[in-house]
Design a protein around this motif. Structure first.
Motif, PDB file in Angstrom:
ATOM      1  N   SER A  89      32.033  27.453  51.827  1.00  0.00           N
ATOM      2  CA  SER A  89      33.280  28.155  51.536  1.00  0.00           C
ATOM      3  C   SER A  89      33.018  29.602  51.123  1.00  0.00           C
ATOM      4  O   SER A  89      32.205  29.874  50.233  1.00  0.00           O
ATOM      5  CB  SER A  89      34.032  27.435  50.408  1.00  0.00           C
ATOM      6  OG  SER A  89      35.073  28.233  49.897  1.00  0.00           O
ATOM      7  N   GLU A  91      35.107  31.386  49.556  1.00  0.00           N
ATOM      8  CA  GLU A  91      35.633  31.511  48.195  1.00  0.00           C
ATOM      9  C   GLU A  91      34.596  31.098  47.160  1.00  0.00           C
ATOM     10  O   GLU A  91      34.465  31.727  46.106  1.00  0.00           O
ATOM     11  CB  GLU A  91      36.892  30.658  48.018  1.00  0.00           C
ATOM     12  CG  GLU A  91      38.119  31.171  48.757  1.00  0.00           C
ATOM     13  CD  GLU A  91      38.178  30.654  50.198  1.00  0.00           C
ATOM     14  OE1 GLU A  91      37.179  30.044  50.671  1.00  0.00           O
ATOM     15  OE2 GLU A  91      39.229  30.850  50.834  1.00  0.00           O
ATOM     16  N   ASP A  94      31.985  33.820  46.960  1.00  0.00           N
ATOM     17  CA  ASP A  94      32.515  34.973  46.240  1.00  0.00           C
ATOM     18  C   ASP A  94      32.523  34.721  44.743  1.00  0.00           C
ATOM     19  O   ASP A  94      32.146  35.590  43.950  1.00  0.00           O
ATOM     20  CB  ASP A  94      33.932  35.284  46.729  1.00  0.00           C
ATOM     21  CG  ASP A  94      34.574  36.429  45.961  1.00  0.00           C
ATOM     22  OD1 ASP A  94      34.077  37.566  46.064  1.00  0.00           O
ATOM     23  OD2 ASP A  94      35.568  36.189  45.247  1.00  0.00           O
ATOM     24  N   GLU A 208      40.972  29.072  38.767  1.00  0.00           N
ATOM     25  CA  GLU A 208      40.674  29.386  40.179  1.00  0.00           C
ATOM     26  C   GLU A 208      39.908  28.238  40.828  1.00  0.00           C
ATOM     27  O   GLU A 208      40.224  27.832  41.966  1.00  0.00           O
ATOM     28  CB  GLU A 208      39.862  30.666  40.244  1.00  0.00           C
ATOM     29  CG  GLU A 208      39.462  31.083  41.652  1.00  0.00           C
ATOM     30  CD  GLU A 208      38.582  32.334  41.681  1.00  0.00           C
ATOM     31  OE1 GLU A 208      38.042  32.660  42.755  1.00  0.00           O
ATOM     32  OE2 GLU A 208      38.430  32.988  40.619  1.00  0.00           O
ATOM     33  N   LEU A 212      40.820  25.635  43.939  1.00  0.00           N
ATOM     34  CA  LEU A 212      39.979  25.426  45.132  1.00  0.00           C
ATOM     35  C   LEU A 212      39.704  23.944  45.351  1.00  0.00           C
ATOM     36  O   LEU A 212      39.515  23.499  46.494  1.00  0.00           O
ATOM     37  CB  LEU A 212      38.659  26.203  44.994  1.00  0.00           C
ATOM     38  CG  LEU A 212      38.754  27.726  45.083  1.00  0.00           C
ATOM     39  CD1 LEU A 212      37.394  28.361  44.772  1.00  0.00           C
ATOM     40  CD2 LEU A 212      39.239  28.154  46.477  1.00  0.00           C
TER      41      LEU A 212
END
Length: 216
Positions: A89, A91, A94, A208, A212
């Motif tokens: 992923s 995300e 990151d 966050e 996810l």
């Protein structure tokens, strides 16, 4: 006539003397004011020094916070480093990158505090970080044990993503607990300020990561 001129000269001398005396008195008063000003300056400087001393004061909680959070951050960096070639992923990658950028400087800052206080600094070399998953951190909130770290290291793709997020949430929750204690009981201003930043940033990242994972 001569007597009149003499008296005139004497009067002029007396007047000049009186004027000079008044000028000197004024200067003397100015000197007193200046002295008062200097005294005030010294008082201000003393107050400033006292404030600096208070800002620099630290207690046992501050030491405990730094000595505990350094290895805690080091394990987070170890986990984040695994994401580069194991996560699927974008995300997750990151997030891992942001964890590294935030926590590595904090480790350096806390190490500096401990050094200035004459306290022991936990090992922070790359080799120490790489071997941390084999250490016992059972008494520290949110720390993974060696079995957890081994599983994460062997995982890849979506399995890694899910495992990483699940573990990092727990890890962040532990850090928030530690930072909250520092905010409540610490004395050193920069440490309590960092603790507040950790609470804010990692609480947001927990939300966050839950998102996810598909959690509310």
């Amino acid at each position: 006539m001569r007597n009149i001129r003499t008296l005139t000269r004497r009067a002029a001398v007396v007047a000049a003397s009186v004027t000079a005396a008044l000028v000197l008195a004024a200067c003397g008063d100015g000197g007193d004011d200046s002295g008062t000003g200097h005294a005030g300056g010294h008082s201000s400087a003393s107050s400033s020094a006292s404030a600096d001393a208070t800002a620099g004061a630290h207690n046992a909680q501050d030491v405990s916070f730094a000595q505990g959070m350094i290895p805690h951050h080091q394990q987070a960096l170890e986990m984040a480093a695994l994401a580069a070639d194991r996560a699927s992923s974008a995300e997750v990658k990151d997030l891992a990158s942001r964890v590294e950028k935030a926590q590595d400087p904090e480790i350096k800052t806390m190490s500096g505090w401990l050094t200035s206080w004459g306290e022991d600094v936990p090992a922070s070399s790359d080799s120490a970080a790489e071997s941390m998953h084999g250490m016992d951190h059972s008494g520290m909130p949110g720390m993974m044990d060696s079995a957890d770290m081994d599983k994460l290291e062997k995982a890849s793709g979506t399995d890694f993503d899910t495992m990483f997020l699940t573990m990092m949430i727990e890890h962040h929750e532990g850090a928030v607990d530690m930072a909250t204690t520092e905010k409540d009981k610490g004395e050193y201003g920069p440490a309590t300020s960092m603790a507040g930043d950790i609470v804010t940033a990692q609480t947001a990242e927990i939300a966050e990561m839950n998102k996810l994972l598909g959690k509310s």
